[in-house]
Design a protein around this motif. Structure first.
Motif, PDB file in Angstrom:
ATOM      1  N   GLY A  15      86.339  57.859 -31.510  1.00 14.90           N
ATOM      2  CA  GLY A  15      85.055  58.363 -31.033  1.00 14.90           C
ATOM      3  C   GLY A  15      85.013  59.865 -30.858  1.00 14.90           C
ATOM      4  N   TYR A  16      86.146  60.533 -31.062  1.00 10.37           N
ATOM      5  CA  TYR A  16      86.220  61.980 -30.868  1.00 10.37           C
ATOM      6  C   TYR A  16      86.885  62.602 -32.102  1.00 10.37           C
ATOM      7  CZ  TYR A  16      85.249  60.680 -26.029  1.00 10.37           C
ATOM      8  OH  TYR A  16      84.682  60.174 -24.896  1.00 10.37           O
ATOM      9  N   PRO A  17      86.098  62.889 -33.129  1.00 14.61           N
ATOM     10  CA  PRO A  17      86.677  63.333 -34.405  1.00 14.61           C
ATOM     11  C   PRO A  17      87.451  64.653 -34.306  1.00 14.61           C
ATOM     12  CG  PRO A  17      84.278  63.582 -34.398  1.00 14.61           C
ATOM     13  CD  PRO A  17      84.634  62.788 -33.198  1.00 14.61           C
ATOM     14  N   ARG A  18      87.173  65.476 -33.304  1.00 10.05           N
ATOM     15  CA  ARG A  18      87.915  66.739 -33.180  1.00 10.05           C
ATOM     16  C   ARG A  18      89.186  66.579 -32.359  1.00 10.05           C
ATOM     17  NH1 ARG A  18      85.819  70.129 -30.150  1.00 10.05           N
ATOM     18  NH2 ARG A  18      84.184  68.861 -29.192  1.00 10.05           N
ATOM     19  N   TYR A  19      89.385  65.385 -31.764  1.00 13.47           N
ATOM     20  CA  TYR A  19      90.550  65.137 -30.929  1.00 13.47           C
ATOM     21  C   TYR A  19      91.612  64.369 -31.723  1.00 13.47           C
ATOM     22  CZ  TYR A  19      87.728  66.330 -26.781  1.00 13.47           C
ATOM     23  OH  TYR A  19      86.958  66.962 -25.858  1.00 13.47           O
ATOM     24  N   THR A  20      92.879  64.759 -31.555  1.00 21.56           N
ATOM     25  CA  THR A  20      93.973  64.069 -32.230  1.00 21.56           C
ATOM     26  C   THR A  20      95.182  64.023 -31.290  1.00 21.56           C
ATOM     27  OG1 THR A  20      93.234  65.034 -34.321  1.00 21.56           O
ATOM     28  CG2 THR A  20      95.397  63.978 -34.307  1.00 21.56           C
TER      29      THR A  20
END
Length: 596
Positions: free
Chosen positions: A61-66
């Motif tokens: 749900g958070y494409p910028r988070y890894t």
């Protein structure tokens, strides 16, 4: 030791070797929040402002988070690409099975201000003797930007400063106003506004140049307004100037009006005055002032973007664009010709996933209330499989020549048309007693299967008419039914009676009519009647047709001989009969008055 006991021991011994720390980062930069738990192999959660970002390393749900790092070594670092203001939050790393949570880490996101803007820049003009008020604003900063004014390398004091918190509760806009008295300004001076905050410590700046002038002050009036197209309008250009005005120059839509040189311009207006402003330029020795006005002209719809007819594939979208101008505001209506349904009130008409029944004429109509209306028609052609229209039961006389027809509508045109029956397939030409002919009309293609010397077996045969194009095919099943004829004795009796009636009639109407009828009889000694039957609502007669769509066009041609009573019997059986008299040698059809 059991596996569960081993996991329990590992969990009990798990400890954070790295925890996230408070960080300050500028928006747009990447950041990594560390979290390492050696020896722990359970589920790790990252929490943002009390809400879990996902389970383990799944942060879909958070494409910028890894989540990065060596999982086997207990590394569960949170990597954020291109930090945004929404990332300004408190983060925690939690080991679920070990019931451990890291210390809360505050991620502070700094946002630099937008480029500062000085109202009225880049050149600020004022009349001699007027004070100068400059306003500079630097928006959308976190924290709020600080603004200073600089002239000739020195900071100017005395500016007023205010800031406004934006709706997101985090960013702020800053406004600074600088007042300079007339004695403290000179023409050509450059004044700089510089805005800075922690995100951009070196700041951003803009500048204006002061231009003190004594140009004419001009007012342009237009009377009357509003005005209907085709009426007279008067423009008056009034100016105050020091030194006095030396020249008036008029233009419309950027084109000079050479025949006018004073401060008044009168003209009969049309629709162009609504979009092409009339300008008055007033000049004195120091320069010119130009002011322009549009006329509030009322005019009916005029087409600005003409819609184009379309040809699209079945299932594709069709988009028509139709733009009108008009004043007052006009209303646009899209409709299909023959339908009362409004499809759109916008310039664009979009037909999603078009079907073949969507093909036809579409009208874009514009209405200016109490002024006028206009419309434009376009066509929609839908490329798709052929559709065949034919009566499933057609008739012929035993022993005579018979025909069965199928009507094909197809866009693009059919690549192939074939008739098939029993073990025979015939696309064109002649094979034994059978001939196939194809004729193209404006509405479609007519394929005709002609059979010479009809035999009883023909009435037991099922005929298939099939058409193909690049989008698919369609098939119609047709049966041939024997047409009943009157007994020979009845036909002879009718013929004799008709002959006697003609003789009596000839004797009563005189020599002129006798001569006229004689010419007809001698010239047309072998009269035939060709009857074309059209049954637009014929139902399917066999169960094998129930799955196929109802087709509307059928043409059955049967040729048989005089007399008139045969036609009268046929008219009772069929809905549409077209009688055409031709001579045996192919002469042109007789006029109505010559038939009998």
């Amino acid at each position: 030791m059991h596996a569960s006991e081993y996991i329990a021991v590992c969990v009990s011994e798990a400890m954070f070797s790295q925890q996230p720390q408070d960080l300050v980062v500028v928006a747009g930069q990447p950041v990594t929040l560390p979290c390492t738990i050696p020896g722990y192999h359970g589920v790790v959660l990252w929490i943002k402002d009390g809400l879990a970002l996902g389970v383990g390393r799944d942060l879909a749900g958070y494409p910028r988070y890894t989540v990065i790092g060596d999982h086997s070594s207990g590394e569960h670092h949170l990597r954020i690409q291109r930090v945004e203001l929404m990332d300004d939050a408190v983060f925690e790393c939690q080991a679920v099975q070990a019931a451990m949570r890291s210390r809360p880490a505050r991620l502070t996101v700094l946002v630099p201000p937008e480029d500062p803007v000085i109202s009225g820049g880049p050149v600020v003009s004022l009349r001699a003797g007027d004070p100068l008020n400059l306003t500079c604003h630097a928006d959308n900063a976190k924290p709020a930007a600080s603004i200073i004014w600089i002239r000739n390398g020195e900071v100017l004091n005395g500016a007023m400063y205010s800031k406004t918190l934006l709706r997101d509760g985090r960013r702020e806009s800053t406004v600074s106003t600088l007042y300079l008295s007339p004695s403290n300004i000179e023409t050509g001076q450059q004044i700089i506004c510089k805005a800075s905050n922690k995100a951009v410590p070196n700041g951003k700046e803009t500048s204006v140049t002061i231009d003190i002038q004594h140009l004419p002050l001009v007012n342009l009036s237009v009377e009357p307004q509003p005005v209907l197209e085709g009426n007279l309008v008067k423009f008056h250009c009034s100016a105050k100037a020091n030194p006095p005005v030396t020249l008036y120059r008029w233009a419309k839509g950027g084109s000079i009006i050479k025949e006018v040189s004073g401060d008044t311009y009168e003209v009969i207006v049309d629709h162009s005055f609504f979009t092409e402003p009339v300008s008055c330029e007033v000049t004195n020795p120091l320069g010119s002032t130009n002011i322009s006005r549009n006329v509030d002209v009322y005019f009916g719809p005029r087409m600005a973007a003409e819609p184009q007819s379309l040809q699209v594939d079945l299932g594709s979208d069709a988009v028509f664009n139709c733009a009108w101008t008009g004043n007052p505001s006009l209303t646009i209506v899209w409709m299909k010709r023959g339908s009362g349904v409004v499809l759109s009130n916008e310039n664009l008409l979009t037909l999603k996933s078009v079907r073949q029944e969507d093909a036809g004429k579409y009208v874009c109509r514009a209405v200016v209330p109490r002024v006028g209306a206009g419309e434009k028609e376009v066509s929609l052609t839908v490329n798709g499989p052929p559709t065949i229209s034919s009566t499933q039961t057609q008739q012929a006389l035993h022993g005579e020549k018979g025909q069965i027809k199928c009507f094909i509508r197809s866009t693009p045109p059919p690549d192939r048309i074939a008739w098939s029956w029993k073990e025979t397939v015939l696309e064109s030409g002649t094979s034994g007693r059978y001939t196939v002919e194809t004729v193209t009309t404006e509405e479609g293609v007519i394929s005709t299967l002609t059979m010479s010397n009809i035999v009883p077996a023909d009435f037991q045969t099922i005929y298939n008419c099939t058409a193909w194009n690049s989008f698919g095919s369609d098939t119609e099943i047709i049966r041939l039914k024997e047409q009943e004829s009157l007994p020979v004795a009845v036909i002879i009796g009718i013929a004799v009676g008709a002959f006697v009636a003609v003789i009596v009639l000839m004797g009563t109407i005189g020599a002129f009519c006798c001569t006229h009828l004689k010419g007809v009889v001698s010239a047309k000694n072998d009269i035939r009647v060709e009857i074309v039957h059209k049954d637009h609502n014929a139902a399917r007669e066999n169960e094998e047709h129930t799955s196929m769509k109802q087709l509307m066009v059928s043409v059955s041609v049967t040729t048989y001989y005089f007399p008139l009573l045969v036609l009268q019997e046929e008219e009772k059986e069929y809905q549409h009969i077209k009688v055409r008299l031709t001579s045996g040698d192919g002469e042109a059809p007789m006029r109505e008055s010559e038939r009998w």
